[in-house]
Each structure stands twice: as structure tokens, then as C-alpha cells.
Design an enzyme around this catalytic site. Structure first.
Site, mmCIF file in Angstrom:
data_model
loop_
_atom_site.group_PDB
_atom_site.id
_atom_site.type_symbol
_atom_site.label_atom_id
_atom_site.label_comp_id
_atom_site.label_asym_id
_atom_site.label_seq_id
_atom_site.Cartn_x
_atom_site.Cartn_y
_atom_site.Cartn_z
ATOM 1 N NE ARG A 125 -18.165 78.700 100.821
ATOM 2 C CZ ARG A 125 -17.532 77.612 101.264
ATOM 3 N NH1 ARG A 125 -16.721 77.689 102.293
ATOM 4 N NH2 ARG A 125 -17.702 76.456 100.675
ATOM 5 C CB THR A 126 -22.758 84.766 101.722
ATOM 6 O OG1 THR A 126 -21.654 84.672 100.833
ATOM 7 C CG2 THR A 126 -22.967 86.215 102.104
ATOM 8 C CE LYS B 34 -47.952 81.925 96.696
ATOM 9 N NZ LYS B 34 -48.311 82.444 98.023
ATOM 10 N NE ARG C 13 -25.304 85.528 96.588
ATOM 11 C CZ ARG C 13 -23.996 85.339 96.752
ATOM 12 N NH1 ARG C 13 -23.326 86.035 97.631
ATOM 13 N NH2 ARG C 13 -23.380 84.450 96.032
ATOM 14 C CG HIS D 55 -20.072 89.423 98.126
ATOM 15 N ND1 HIS D 55 -20.866 89.641 99.227
ATOM 16 C CD2 HIS D 55 -19.694 88.125 98.200
ATOM 17 C CE1 HIS D 55 -20.961 88.540 99.932
ATOM 18 N NE2 HIS D 55 -20.266 87.604 99.326
#
Ligand SMILES: [Zn+2]
Lengths: 150, 303
Positions: free
Chosen positions: B51-52, B80, B101, B129
Site C-alpha cells: 500500500r505505502t 547476502k 521502509r 511513519h
């Protein structure tokens, strides 16, 4: 009591006015058990200021700023006396710094500082009755009792 | 705001929040201005959040910007064992701005210290957020024509709900009054209650949603997860009182609107959607305009 004071060391540091219950914490955070210097520990001594206090004397040792910062977190009222040639050269009272870098671990397991090689930074809040540390990264607040040194 | 990172909602002042909202309104009128055609924006999603991510990528694409990045770290060198420090340092060379994020709290602040370009935090663990908060503010302003002196009801999981905490901090600058509706063990944490007390703002903690509906201008719903309850019968007891239905809104004020950060599960019945009170899908769309505003201010393309 008298002979426990400065007379015993030629040069070094005397940490006085440690709250009785914090003496062993100071020993631990400064890792004095593994020190090569002579360490004298006095616990549960009578004190006018604190009722019961502790004293730690360390020969040939002058603490660095980051070590003094550590002391301030567990014994904010402690005083430091620097001895040279059996003489008191300098006497200071430890001060809790506004910011603590590198010496405390963040207790939030999801904090990035516990997953990446990052020096921790905490902003110290001394306004409230007990000291609080706020992590610069995850913004979580730790109480004094939750402090764990890295 | 040029060249500054947006990590926490408090990094920007009330005036800067208002500036972002003002510009978002300009983008709502014209969201296809070709002002980003010379810019590359990195979108680094170390954990998936469709969504974001889509909201950011849509905002940037509509302005003609180019996006590089990844949608989940499992296909990258992060898998890795590359450090966040090295990933950010490298990507800094490829982009003018990084949207990120990450699952760990504080990762965005750390990234902003090692990056040579500004960072926009699109969610760091359970911490912050800020673009969600700004789109919530924008949605409140759009529905009420103001942010001042409103009465806001927060409903649901107020203990763990990061969107609630940030929005509360932001709204505290506008002399709002608050109703916190939650089961007692999911009530708003003490530190936020202290914060409001110190600011002299009025708030009430309650457990029944029907007690606040007639009083509020905004009803901000959040998800209550069944897993939060150690006793399933406790969940059964509160479940109904937090399932908003169209009939429940009959006592609400005319201007009242229901917001929700989405996704919803069953806390808002679909019969609310077309009742004229459900604003949550428009709220999600508003996220595009708000993100366009933030990106263009940070890149210095708008003043
Ligand atoms: Zn932390």
C-alpha cells in the site's frame, strides 16, 4: 574510617559518595575486577550526606570522560578526587551528560543499533525524578534500572 | 525543507506541516505536473508494504519521476549480508532521494546519517511513519476545513497503534480534544496521556464507541487484532462494540467523517462505505498528493 581515605594511595583516583547499593555496579561498569591497578573498595560506610555510602580507590588510574559518564549513570552524586604525590590535585563531582554515546546498549531488541554496527546515542532526561535515556534512533525511553552497558 | 530528511513527524514544525498540506491541495487539483522528469528516486522496501509503496511510486510517476529500487529485500545483496550502511551509501550515488521502509526501529534515522541524499521514512518498524500522519492531517483538514479546535475520537488498538501516536502528537498543535476508545489493556499509553496533560489538552479514555459518536468531528478507527487478547471470550465481548455499522452513525454530527489507515478487517462494516461518512478510500488517495508535496519540497522543486 580515617585510614580508609586518601592516605593509602600515592597517585590515582578516589570515587566517593557512591550510594551504598551502587558500589558493586560501579566496580562492574568500570571493570575493576580485571584491572591491573590496586583497587580498594569500601562499602556501607557511614555518611552524613547519603546515610550509607561507598568509596572506591584505584591506584595509578585517572578516568577518562566516557568512564566518568558511566559512573554518573549509576551514581549521579559521586565525587572524584585525583591524587598525585599523596596530594589532592583535583576534586570534581560527576555530572550526568546531556547525551551518552557508545557506552549503553538499547534494550529494544528491534532497534537498528542492535542489528548493525552503530554507536548508540541516548539523550538524557534528568528533569524527571529518576534519570531516563531516550534512544536517538528508535526513540524508545529507558528507565535508570533498565540501563545495560555495552 | 529543501534537502532535509523526514524521519519523525516532530522533525518538521507545525508551520511546515501546514506548508505540506497547502501544497498537497495544489497537487490534488493537478497531480500530473511534470516537475520530476530529471529526478531519480530510490524506493527501498526492506520489508514489503504494498500500500505505502504503491502510493509513493504512484505519486512520483504521476509527476514524471523515475524510480529505482526493490520491493522486498530478499532479492538483493541485503540477503547476502550487506549492511544497511553499505546499501544506503551505494544507493545514495544512484538517486536524488531515498524513500525507505525497514523492519527495524531507528533504521531511517541511521540511514539519514550515512546517506548523501535526503531520506523519507516510509515506516521504520513500530517507530514512525510520518507520511501517514501527514496524509491523516490532510484528510482531517479536507473534511473539516480546519485543524483547529476539533474533537477527535480514536478507536481500536491505541496501545500499539503507531499511526494513532504520531497523529496525536501532530494534532496537539491545534488545540484539539480527544476521546480514546479501547479495551482497558489496549488504551493509549501513559506517556501520551502525560504529554496531553502537560499541554493542557482535554482528553477522555472510554471503552464504548457509542458514547463518543455524537461528540466527535472525526472518528479515527484502527484495527484490533484478535491475537492481542489472551482470553478469547474477552475478544467476543468487545468485538461488537468496535464494529462500526451504518446505523451507529445516526447520532453523529453532520460534518463527522470516519477515517481508517487501512487495511480494515471487520472494524468498519461495508455499509458505512457509501453512507457519506466513510472517508477512508479518499484518505488513501490523499496519500498520493501529500507524498507529491513532500517529495517536491525536499527536492526544492516547490517552495
Ligand atoms: Zn534504540
Amino acid at each position: 574510617m580515617k585510614e580508609l581515605r586518601v592516605s593509602a594511595i600515592e597517585k590515582g583516583t578516589v570515587i566517593d559518595h557512591i550510594p551504598a547499593k551502587s558500589v558493586m555496579k560501579v566496580v562492574k561498569i568500570l571493570d575493576l575486577e580485571n584491572s591491573e591497578n590496586t583497587v580498594l573498595i569500601g562499602a556501607n560506610l557511614d555518611s552524613k550526606k547519603l546515610v550509607k555510602k561507598g568509596i572506591i580507590k584505584v591506584s595509578n588510574k585517572f578516568f577518562k570522560a566516557h568512564e566518568i559518564n558511566k559512573i554518573s549513570l549509576v551514581a549521579p552524586e559521586a565525587s572524584l578526587t585525583i591524587i598525585k604525590n599523596f596530594d589532592v590535585k583535583e576534586k570534581t563531582i560527576v555530572k550526568v551528560p546531556k547525551q551518552i554515546s557508545g557506552i549503553v546498549k538499547c534494550r529494544n531488541s528491534k532497534c537498528i543499533t542492535n542489528h548493525e554496527n552503530i554507536e548508540t546515542v541516548f539523550n538524557v532526561d534528568t528533569d524527571c525524578e529518576s534519570l531516563k535515556l531516550k534512544c536517538k534512533y528508535c526513540e524508545k525511553v529507558m528507565e535508570k534500572d533498565e540501563i545495560e552497558f555495552s | 525543507m529543501k534537502n532535509r530528511s523526514l524521519i519523525s513527524i516532530n522533525d518538521f514544525s507545525k508551520e511546515e506541516h501546514l506548508k505540506i498540506l497547502e501544497l498537497a491541495a495544489e497537487f490534488e487539483k493537478d497531480s500530473r505536473q511534470q516537475i520530476l522528469t530529471k529526478h531519480v528516486i530510490a524506493s527501498l522496501f526492506f520489508e514489503p508494504s504494498t500500500r505505502t509503496r504503491l502510493s509513493f511510486e504512484s505519486a512520483i510517476s504521476m509527476l514524471g519521476g523515475h524510480i529505482v529500487g526493490f520491493t522486498d529485500a530478499s532479492s538483493t545483496s541485503v540477503k547476502k549480508g550487506e549492511s544497511l550502511r553499505d546499501t544506503i551509501k551505494t544507493v545514495s550515488n544512484y538517486a536524488d532521494l531515498i524513500v525507505m521502509r525497514h523492519p527495524f526501529d531507528g533504521s531511517a534515522r541511521f540511514a539519514s546519517e550515512v546517506a548523501d541524499v535526503p531520506i523519507i521514512n516510509a515506516g521504520d518498524g513500530s517507530n514512525q511513519h510520518p507520511t501517514q500522519t501527514l496524509l491523516d492531517l490532510y484528510s482531517i483538514q479536507q473534511t473539516q476545513n480546519t485543524l483547529e479546535n476539533l474533537t477527535i475520537g480514536f478507536v481500536g488498538d491505541l496501545k500499539y497503534g503507531r499511526t494513532v501516536h504520531s497523529l496525536l502528537m501532530a494534532l496537539s498543535n491545534f488545540n484539539c480534544k480527544f476521546h480514546f476508545v479501547a479495551p482497558s489493556f489496549l488504551q493509549i499509553p501513559e506517556q501520551y496521556q502525560m504529554f496531553l496533560k502537560n499541554k493542557g489538552l482535554e482528553f477522555h479514555t472510554l471503552s464504548n464507541i457509542h458514547d463518543v459518536i455524537p461528540d466527535v468531528d472525526i472518528l479515527y478507527m484502527t484495527r484490533i487484532q484478535r491475537e492481542r487478547f489472551s482470553d478469547p471470550s474477552e475478544y467476543e465481548k468487545v468485538k461488537d462494540s468496535y464494529e462500526l455499522k451504518r446505523d451507529d452513525l445516526s447520532t453523529s454530527k453532520d460534518n463527522m467523517q470516519v477515517l481508517h489507515p487501512l487495511p480494515r478487517v471487520n472494524e468498519i462494516n461495508i455499509d458505512v462505505d457509501d453512507s457519506g461518512k466513510g472517508y477512508y478510500f479518499q484518505q488513501a488517495l490523499n496519500g498520493v498528493y501529500v507524498r507529491q508535496a513532500i517529495v517536491s519540497l525536499i527536492l526544492g522543486l516547490k517552495k
